[in-house]
Design a protein around this motif. Structure first.
Motif, PDB file in Angstrom:
ATOM      1  N   GLU A 257       0.826  -1.211   0.000  1.00  8.34           N
ATOM      2  CA  GLU A 257       0.000   0.000   0.000  1.00  8.34           C
ATOM      3  C   GLU A 257       0.859   1.259   0.000  1.00  8.34           C
ATOM      4  O   GLU A 257       0.482   2.285  -0.564  1.00  8.34           O
ATOM      5  CB  GLU A 257      -0.986   0.004   1.177  1.00  8.34           C
TER       6      GLU A 257
ATOM      7  N   PHE B  96      -3.021  -5.702 -12.985  1.00  5.53           N
ATOM      8  CA  PHE B  96      -2.923  -7.142 -12.736  1.00  5.53           C
ATOM      9  C   PHE B  96      -3.152  -7.953 -14.012  1.00  5.53           C
ATOM     10  O   PHE B  96      -3.993  -7.611 -14.837  1.00  5.53           O
ATOM     11  CB  PHE B  96      -3.963  -7.570 -11.694  1.00  5.53           C
TER      12      PHE B  96
ATOM     13  N   VAL C 191      -8.687  -9.543  -9.598  1.00  7.77           N
ATOM     14  CA  VAL C 191      -9.456 -10.386  -8.682  1.00  7.77           C
ATOM     15  C   VAL C 191     -10.897  -9.900  -8.590  1.00  7.77           C
ATOM     16  O   VAL C 191     -11.154  -8.701  -8.527  1.00  7.77           O
ATOM     17  CB  VAL C 191      -8.842 -10.320  -7.264  1.00  7.77           C
TER      18      VAL C 191
ATOM     19  N   ILE D  82     -14.005  -9.258  -6.354  1.00 10.67           N
ATOM     20  CA  ILE D  82     -14.211  -9.069  -4.911  1.00 10.67           C
ATOM     21  C   ILE D  82     -15.691  -8.831  -4.641  1.00 10.67           C
ATOM     22  O   ILE D  82     -16.157  -7.691  -4.638  1.00 10.67           O
ATOM     23  CB  ILE D  82     -13.352  -7.907  -4.365  1.00 10.67           C
TER      24      ILE D  82
ATOM     25  N   GLY E  76     -19.154  -8.098  -2.981  1.00  8.51           N
ATOM     26  CA  GLY E  76     -19.553  -7.363  -1.783  1.00  8.51           C
ATOM     27  C   GLY E  76     -18.813  -6.051  -1.593  1.00  8.51           C
ATOM     28  O   GLY E  76     -19.182  -5.263  -0.730  1.00  8.51           O
TER      29      GLY E  76
ATOM     30  N   GLU F 287      -6.620   7.597  -0.288  1.00 12.25           N
ATOM     31  CA  GLU F 287      -5.354   7.230   0.367  1.00 12.25           C
ATOM     32  C   GLU F 287      -4.182   7.894  -0.356  1.00 12.25           C
ATOM     33  O   GLU F 287      -3.259   8.417   0.264  1.00 12.25           O
ATOM     34  CB  GLU F 287      -5.162   5.705   0.361  1.00 12.25           C
TER      35      GLU F 287
ATOM     36  N   GLU G   7      -5.363 -13.095  -2.183  1.00 15.81           N
ATOM     37  CA  GLU G   7      -5.330 -12.385  -3.472  1.00 15.81           C
ATOM     38  C   GLU G   7      -6.155 -11.098  -3.398  1.00 15.81           C
ATOM     39  O   GLU G   7      -5.762 -10.057  -3.923  1.00 15.81           O
ATOM     40  CB  GLU G   7      -5.903 -13.275  -4.579  1.00 15.81           C
ATOM     41  N   SER G   8      -7.335 -11.198  -2.744  1.00 16.42           N
ATOM     42  CA  SER G   8      -8.184 -10.014  -2.608  1.00 16.42           C
ATOM     43  C   SER G   8      -7.513  -8.977  -1.724  1.00 16.42           C
ATOM     44  O   SER G   8      -7.551  -7.777  -2.017  1.00 16.42           O
ATOM     45  CB  SER G   8      -9.541 -10.388  -1.999  1.00 16.42           C
TER      46      SER G   8
ATOM     47  N   PHE H 200      -4.353  -8.545  -1.267  1.00 16.55           N
ATOM     48  CA  PHE H 200      -3.239  -7.928  -2.002  1.00 16.55           C
ATOM     49  C   PHE H 200      -3.746  -6.927  -3.044  1.00 16.55           C
ATOM     50  O   PHE H 200      -3.178  -5.857  -3.225  1.00 16.55           O
ATOM     51  CB  PHE H 200      -2.371  -9.006  -2.670  1.00 16.55           C
ATOM     52  N   TYR H 201      -4.815  -7.277  -3.713  1.00 12.71           N
ATOM     53  CA  TYR H 201      -5.372  -6.391  -4.742  1.00 12.71           C
ATOM     54  C   TYR H 201      -5.725  -5.024  -4.143  1.00 12.71           C
ATOM     55  O   TYR H 201      -5.404  -3.981  -4.698  1.00 12.71           O
ATOM     56  CB  TYR H 201      -6.603  -7.043  -5.359  1.00 12.71           C
ATOM     57  N   LEU H 202      -6.385  -5.061  -2.991  1.00 15.20           N
ATOM     58  CA  LEU H 202      -6.779  -3.813  -2.335  1.00 15.20           C
ATOM     59  C   LEU H 202      -5.555  -3.021  -1.879  1.00 15.20           C
ATOM     60  O   LEU H 202      -5.476  -1.804  -2.053  1.00 15.20           O
ATOM     61  CB  LEU H 202      -7.721  -4.093  -1.160  1.00 15.20           C
TER      62      LEU H 202
ATOM     63  N   ILE I 252      -4.753   0.869  -0.326  1.00 16.00           N
ATOM     64  CA  ILE I 252      -5.620   0.717   0.840  1.00 16.00           C
ATOM     65  C   ILE I 252      -4.858  -0.033   1.937  1.00 16.00           C
ATOM     66  O   ILE I 252      -4.278  -1.086   1.685  1.00 16.00           O
ATOM     67  CB  ILE I 252      -6.914  -0.013   0.427  1.00 16.00           C
TER      68      ILE I 252
ATOM     69  N   LEU J  85      -3.683  -2.376   5.009  1.00 12.08           N
ATOM     70  CA  LEU J  85      -4.021  -3.766   5.305  1.00 12.08           C
ATOM     71  C   LEU J  85      -5.269  -3.894   6.171  1.00 12.08           C
ATOM     72  O   LEU J  85      -6.184  -4.666   5.871  1.00 12.08           O
ATOM     73  CB  LEU J  85      -2.829  -4.443   5.995  1.00 12.08           C
TER      74      LEU J  85
ATOM     75  N   MET K  50     -12.831  -4.272   4.856  1.00 13.75           N
ATOM     76  CA  MET K  50     -13.710  -4.220   3.685  1.00 13.75           C
ATOM     77  C   MET K  50     -14.160  -5.634   3.294  1.00 13.75           C
ATOM     78  O   MET K  50     -15.322  -5.859   2.959  1.00 13.75           O
ATOM     79  CB  MET K  50     -12.967  -3.594   2.493  1.00 13.75           C
ATOM     80  N   LEU K  51     -13.241  -6.571   3.348  1.00 14.46           N
ATOM     81  CA  LEU K  51     -13.564  -7.928   2.905  1.00 14.46           C
ATOM     82  C   LEU K  51     -14.480  -8.651   3.893  1.00 14.46           C
ATOM     83  O   LEU K  51     -15.389  -9.375   3.504  1.00 14.46           O
ATOM     84  CB  LEU K  51     -12.280  -8.728   2.673  1.00 14.46           C
TER      85      LEU K  51
ATOM     86  N   ALA L 119     -17.847  -7.153   3.544  1.00 15.01           N
ATOM     87  CA  ALA L 119     -18.489  -7.643   2.320  1.00 15.01           C
ATOM     88  C   ALA L 119     -19.066  -9.035   2.524  1.00 15.01           C
ATOM     89  O   ALA L 119     -20.162  -9.356   2.062  1.00 15.01           O
ATOM     90  CB  ALA L 119     -17.476  -7.661   1.181  1.00 15.01           C
TER      91      ALA L 119
ATOM     92  N   TRP M 293     -21.360  -3.719  11.219  1.00 12.22           N
ATOM     93  CA  TRP M 293     -20.131  -2.984  10.906  1.00 12.22           C
ATOM     94  C   TRP M 293     -19.473  -2.477  12.188  1.00 12.22           C
ATOM     95  O   TRP M 293     -18.283  -2.672  12.423  1.00 12.22           O
ATOM     96  CB  TRP M 293     -20.506  -1.829   9.970  1.00 12.22           C
TER      97      TRP M 293
END
Lengths: 255, 462
Positions: free
Chosen positions: A76, A87, A91, A93, A95, A108, B402-403, B405-407, B412, B414, B420-421, B424, B447
């Motif tokens: 990040e 990528f 991926v 995601i 939700g 950010e 993987e998700s 890491f993508y974020l 964003i 950690l 977020m995940l 979701a 939340w």
């Protein structure tokens, strides 16, 4: 001028396999570099190491990004500093809403750049033209990230995100794979629109085809974890004509 | 032990501390004389007591209770709260609780007893009956006789048998045919701190929805900490032909509470019924859901989310019984587990021989946020018809790296990415709640809970 990226004798691997065996590469502002190579040559490992994917071991060498030690940074932190990875396999995601995700990412990065955060309305205004640039439907912003997108839409979405996040260095990991000619044209057009004297891009690809649209300043051939030849854009055409075997043979002769 | 030790062995005074159900029932019979229940109720209660005597508390040897040990309940002196505890809960305190801002009717029960002072009733479409079950029984109620305990008395759940014997009160909701109740009906069940150690509240709700009628019922269970209370609640639901019903059970009792819930639903032709279970609280909770799909072409959705931390256990046990052809059932249950907590899911789909063209789908997904959290998940398909579509799937795992890491690769942090995940994943379930104000409040509530809990932070690198 300070280079954007300097890779010096980088050796890295994953799960005990030694994949990158000493890579050196310098990218100056305004330049587009293409890294080409056959399957298994280490192209995606290079992209993964640059973006900070977990599980990769750095054996030796150094990567400096805008003067700082890139390998020290979390993924990040790299992104906030302006490094962007498109990528190879974006991926899905479920939700997580696309607008929510991309606005969070943008804010950010803006915070890091000392800019004020954007609210939802400013954000929607900001991304409107960029969506059009990639010929994407605005509906995608209401959908979960990449969920139900076609292969081409996923790749265009990557470049759309890049257009929004305005990176200093974009690393495109096989962005052309699985694209038909129309999508390839749209994606390339997007990348070209983002070219500027301040920014740079590292385009990783197996095929020369993409480089008809995104014209590189330099082409590097990666084989077995090493850059075995560097040249101008004509090198890509030569590879297209003669294949990778030709270089491999020359390598063996030299050895 | 030294022979010179003259003191008597300190044996717990079991006979005093742990009254038998039979003893409790003899006390209960006295209390019942004060209540003007119709004559036909007493035999139901006696039958429940007898069935409990036969069944006894379930043990781990019992197939339906293999992963849920109720020793903590069986060994404690749970005395049914036969009379109101005189708890001093003010309307102001009640408004601090969840779902307080929604409009519509609210029936409040404290320690198993109806509290008229805390309840309020608004205008309703003509013919809709909404009262405490106690009041409904006082008024005689021929409708009740046909439906009360009709489903529960054939159940083989020991706690339901106990409930038949000891239920004190609950809600009685009768919606006549072709009637739409516009606002959700809220039933609030509070365990007060003043009840004393070891009280148990046995609640019974009856929801009768006529043909083509429509209603939303939200059951909320909360308790104030400090005492190990037992809540044993049974809801019987009958949805008539073409009825549209949304039923929610939100359980957020304190961490020393035990919660046993059962829902028995019989669904008529072309009806559309969705029932949700949100299990956030209590040290041990078990929801037993038994739905009978008893008319052609109906659709039933069972939807649930459990969030557990510490040493909590949340169990969902389901029987979806396809009794007629052309019915669709969907079960979606997601669990988010942290600490040493445990999740149990048992989903049985029973397709009767004539229930052709059944479309039954079941998924149970779990995210373990710590290496010490566990899940036991078990699908059980019993299919006696030959032209059906039944699918089931269960997953147990961590957040998809993987998700994450993508974020992160987009800038964003950690912790935010994990949040977020997880959100979701919970959102998949919350989004199925149709009643908008309830869904919005649930979303906020879950939340906030995820934010406050260790959930998000466990496993974070920094």
């Amino acid at each position: 001028m300070q280079p954007i990226l300097e890779i010096r004798n980088l050796q890295a691997g994953v799960e005990g396999r030694h994949i990158l065996k000493g890579i050196s590469l310098t990218i100056q502002p305004g330049e587009i570099h293409a890294v080409m190579g056959p399957n298994g040559s280490g192209k995606s490992t290079l992209a993964a190491v640059l973006a900070g994917r977990e599980g990769y071991d750095i054996v030796s060498g150094e990567v400096r990004y805008l003067g700082q030690d890139l390998l020290e940074l979390d993924p990040e932190e790299r992104a906030r500093a302006g490094l962007f990875l498109a990528f190879q396999y974006p991926v899905e995601i479920p939700g997580v809403n696309s607008t929510y995700f991309l606005k969070a990412a943008l804010n950010e990065i803006r915070k890091h750049r000392g800019l004020s955060e954007m609210d939802a309305i400013e954000f929607l205004g900001f991304v409107k033209d960029k969506i059009k640039l990639l010929e994407l439907n605005e509906d995608l912003l209401k959908r979960p990230v990449n969920v139900g997108f076609s292969g081409g839409e996923k790749k265009r979405n990557e470049i759309f995100q890049m257009a929004v996040l305005e990176p200093r260095l974009a690393v495109l990991d096989e962005t052309d794979s699985g694209l038909d000619i129309d999508a390839l044209r749209v994606v390339s057009n997007g990348v070209n629109k983002l070219r500027s004297p301040q920014n740079a891009a590292l385009v990783i690809t197996h095929y020369q085809r993409l480089l008809n649209y995104i014209v590189p300043d330099f082409v590097h051939v990666l084989m077995d974890g090493r850059i075995v030849r560097s040249g101008g854009k004509e090198l890509a055409l030569e590879l297209e004509e003669r294949g990778y075997d030709w270089i491999a043979r020359e390598q063996r002769l030299a050895a | 032990m030294s022979a010179s030790n003259q003191s008597l062995p300190t044996h717990p005074a079991v006979s005093d501390e742990r009254p038998t159900p039979e003893f409790c029932f003899s006390v209960w019979e006295q209390a019942l004389r004060e209540r003007s229940e119709p004559k036909w109720v007493y035999p139901l209660r006696k039958a429940g007591l007898a069935r409990f005597a036969e069944l006894g508390y379930p043990t781990l040897q019992h197939e339906d209770w293999r992963f849920t040990n109720v020793e903590g309940i069986a060994s404690r002196p749970f005395r049914p709260a036969l009379t109101p505890a005189g708890a001093t809960l003010t309307p102001g305190e009640l408004d601090q609780l969840v779902f307080a801002r929604l409009g519509g009717d609210r029936l409040v029960f404290v320690d198993g007893h109806f509290s008229p002072a805390l309840s309020h009733f608004g205008p309703k479409p003509g013919g809709v009956e909404l009262t405490s079950l106690g009041a409904a029984l006082k008024n005689g109620g021929a409708t009740l006789q046909a439906s009360l305990a009709r489903q529960s008395r054939v159940a083989t759940n020991a706690f339901t048998a106990l409930n038949d014997a000891f239920f004190t009160d609950g809600a009685c909701i009768v919606v006549p045919p072709d009637t739409v109740v516009p606002e959700p009906v809220r039933l609030v069940f509070v365990g007060s701190a003043g009840g004393g150690q070891g009280r148990s509240a046995h609640l019974r709700n009856l929801i009768l929805v006529g043909a083509h009628a429509q209603v939303t019922v939200l059951e909320t269970y909360v308790s104030f900490g400090g005492t190990a209370m037992l809540t044993n609640t049974v809801t019987e639901l009958e949805a008539g032909e073409g009825a549209v019903v949304e039923h929610l059970r939100f359980q957020d009792e304190s961490e020393d509470a035990f919660h046993l819930g059962a829902l028995y639903a019989t669904i008529g032709r072309l009806a559309n019924v969705v029932t949700h279970s949100f299990a956030l609280g209590s040290q041990l909770s078990r929801q037993s859901l038994h739905t009978v799909l008893d008319g052609e072409g109906l659709e039933a959705t069972l939807n649930g989310l459990y969030l557990t931390t510490g040493n909590r256990l949340a169990d969902h046990h389901m029987v979806v019984e396809h009794a007629k052809p052309h019915c669709a059932s969907h079960e979606y249950f997601n669990g988010i587990l942290a600490g040493k907590s445990r999740g149990v899911f048992h989903g049985r789909i029973l397709v009767r021989p004539n229930a052709q063209k059944t479309d039954a789908k079941q998924t149970n997904k779990n995210i373990l946020l710590s290496p010490t959290a566990t899940v036991n998940t078990k699908p059980q398909l019993e299919i006696y018809a030959d032209d059906v579509k039944c699918t089931h799937g269960a997953t147990i795992g961590q957040l998809n790296p993987e998700s994450v890491f993508y974020l992160r690769a987009r800038g964003i942090p950690l912790e935010t990415a994990r949040r977020m995940l997880i959100h979701a994943f919970a959102g998949e379930i919350i989004d199925r709640v149709r009643c908008t104000p309830i869904r919005q409040e649930l979303d906020q509530l879950v939340w906030d809970r995820l934010e406050a809990d260790e959930h998000v932070h466990v496993g974070a690198r920094k």
